[in-house]
Scaffold this active site. Structure first.
Site, PDB file in Angstrom:
ATOM      1  NE  ARG A   1      -2.700   0.237   3.458  1.00  0.00           N
ATOM      2  CZ  ARG A   1      -2.192   0.818   4.543  1.00  0.00           C
ATOM      3  NH1 ARG A   1      -1.960   2.120   4.551  1.00  0.00           N
ATOM      4  NH2 ARG A   1      -1.918   0.101   5.620  1.00  0.00           N
TER       5      ARG A   1
ATOM      6  CE1 TYR B   1     -20.090   9.757 -14.098  1.00  0.00           C
ATOM      7  CE2 TYR B   1     -18.452   9.929 -12.346  1.00  0.00           C
ATOM      8  CZ  TYR B   1     -19.363   9.178 -13.076  1.00  0.00           C
ATOM      9  OH  TYR B   1     -19.552   7.861 -12.778  1.00  0.00           O
TER      10      TYR B   1
ATOM     11  CE  LYS C   1     -15.266   6.645 -17.181  1.00  0.00           C
ATOM     12  NZ  LYS C   1     -14.864   6.629 -15.772  1.00  0.00           N
TER      13      LYS C   1
ATOM     14  CG  ASP D   1     -12.804  15.252 -14.712  1.00  0.00           C
ATOM     15  OD1 ASP D   1     -12.101  14.640 -15.543  1.00  0.00           O
ATOM     16  OD2 ASP D   1     -13.787  14.729 -14.138  1.00  0.00           O
TER      17      ASP D   1
END
Length: 411
Positions: free
Chosen positions: A55, A107, A223, A180
């Site tokens: 992590r 979004y 995406k 974004d």
């Protein structure tokens, strides 16, 4: 510039940045997947190297972070386990009593997080129509600490002026501006060094969000960057030396770290990003022009069309327009549903940016969490359909849309 070494192109960086075989003992050309959760320590509290727990750090993840940071022209980059995890990580920089201003056409998943989760922790929220940058100035408060910009926006494909908004936000101290960059991807926010040599005398500015004044460039890596519909991931890229340790701590402490295998998949996918984005745009522009001529459609939204309200801004601010198109079908929910039921090549599914073409109904899918009155005020109507144009043959995609429109809307 004679005799000076020019920076590598986007394509070269996508393939080679962070990928140096010398960093691996095996000298592997393809970065290996390091799956180990733990790394043996030389003695208690003294690791052999910089890795001790998965992590906190992983070689495969670091390789990807270095590559993507280069593509964003950022000094620092961290990847997290989803795009929304990236939003949450950024919001963790704030405290109770701080104020966030978000673009109104944001979004649905981000809107849901802001309205239903973030505000539970005493953080104030204002939605702002940022097409006119002066609206941001009017929305600013003394406690404003974060301005969230999305351009082109989802799902209405609005384009806002990053530099003008960042300049206004930064008139006030300690305000973070986040862009974004998902719909554009780093590729269409990039200009090559050779381009600048050609247009230097025109004083054009670079298109990357960080160079336009943003403090953070945020990506849903799921995406276009991943590009194959098989990874969920987010990315945060910035040049802020003061915030870097805190963001790295949040990546570890919040715990939203992606798996090494997912990092490997994205690292592989990003190597073809420049090729894929050019094809996405070529297909989308051809489809947008065809849809604009179709009598069964009342409006097409695509920044690459001359009819788009922010077409001139998009030309100045971006290098291309990706594969996202929205349009309003004549009629209402019935016609939209019939259209979506009759497409053959386009797949009815959420998400975007993959090699296959997708279609969806924002009002009842990606933006269903936004209250109906807010959706309608934004223009997210029952007639709105969003397309993610893939890499199939463009003529076949156009034919598919046209046959579905004929079945959905009376001539």
């Amino acid at each position: 510039m004679e005799g000076e070494k020019l920076p590598p192109s986007f394509a070269t960086s996508a393939i080679h940045a962070g990928q140096e075989p010398e960093q691996w003992s095996s000298r592997a050309v393809v970065p290996p997947i390091t799956l180990s959760l733990s790394f043996k320590q030389y003695e208690a509290g003294v690791p052999f190297g910089k890795y001790f727990y998965g992590r906190s750090g992983n070689p495969t993840r670091e390789c990807l972070e270095n590559c993507l940071a280069k593509l964003e022209e950022a000094k620092y980059g961290i990847v997290v386990s989803s795009g929304i995890a990236g939003v949450a990580t950024i919001v963790h920089l704030l405290k109770a009593g701080d104020h966030v201003i978000s673009i109104d056409d944001v979004y649905g998943g981000v809107s849901r997080y802001f309205q239903q989760l973030m505000t539970n922790f005493g953080i104030e929220l204002t939605f702002c129509k940022m097409l006119d940058p002066q609206n941001l100035r009017a929305a600013m408060r003394p406690n404003t600490k974060l301005v969230w910009i999305e351009t082109p926006s989802n799902p209405l494909l609005q384009v806002v002026d990053i530099k003008a908004l960042a300049d206004i936000a930064h008139e006030q101290e300690d305000v973070l501006v986040v862009v974004d960059n998902t719909f554009s991807s780093p590729y269409f926010q990039h200009r090559s060094w050779y381009y600048f040599l050609l247009v230097e005398t025109l004083a054009l500015i670079c298109q990357r969000p960080l160079e336009l004044g943003a403090d953070i460039s945020y990506e849903s890596i799921s995406k276009y960057i991943g590009g194959h519909g098989d990874v969920v991931m987010g990315g945060i890229f910035h040049n802020n030396d003061a915030k870097a340790p805190r963001l790295r701590l949040l990546q570890k402490a919040v715990g939203a770290t992606p798996s090494p295998f997912d990092c490997y998949l994205v690292n592989r996918g990003v190597k073809t990003l420049h090729i894929r984005m050019r094809e996405h745009q070529k297909n989308a522009l051809a489809i947008a022009r065809a849809l604009e001529k179709n009598p069964r459609i009342s409006k097409v939204m695509y920044p690459g069309l001359e009819s788009h309200p922010q077409y001139e801004l998009a030309k100045r601010q971006m290098d291309g327009y990706s594969g996202m198109i929205s349009f309003i079908i004549k009629g209402g929910m019935k016609e939209a549903s019939n259209f979506l039921a009759n497409v053959r090549l386009f797949i009815l599914a959420e998400s975007l940016g993959s090699v296959e073409s997708l279609c969806e109904h924002p009002a009842i899918m990606t933006h269903a969490s936004i209250p109906k009155d807010q959706r309608e005020a934004l223009g997210i109507s029952d007639s709105l359909i969003r397309l993610s144009v893939g890499l199939e043959d463009k003529d076949e995609l156009i034919a598919d849309l046209e046959q579905a429109l004929v079945l959905a809307v009376a001539g």
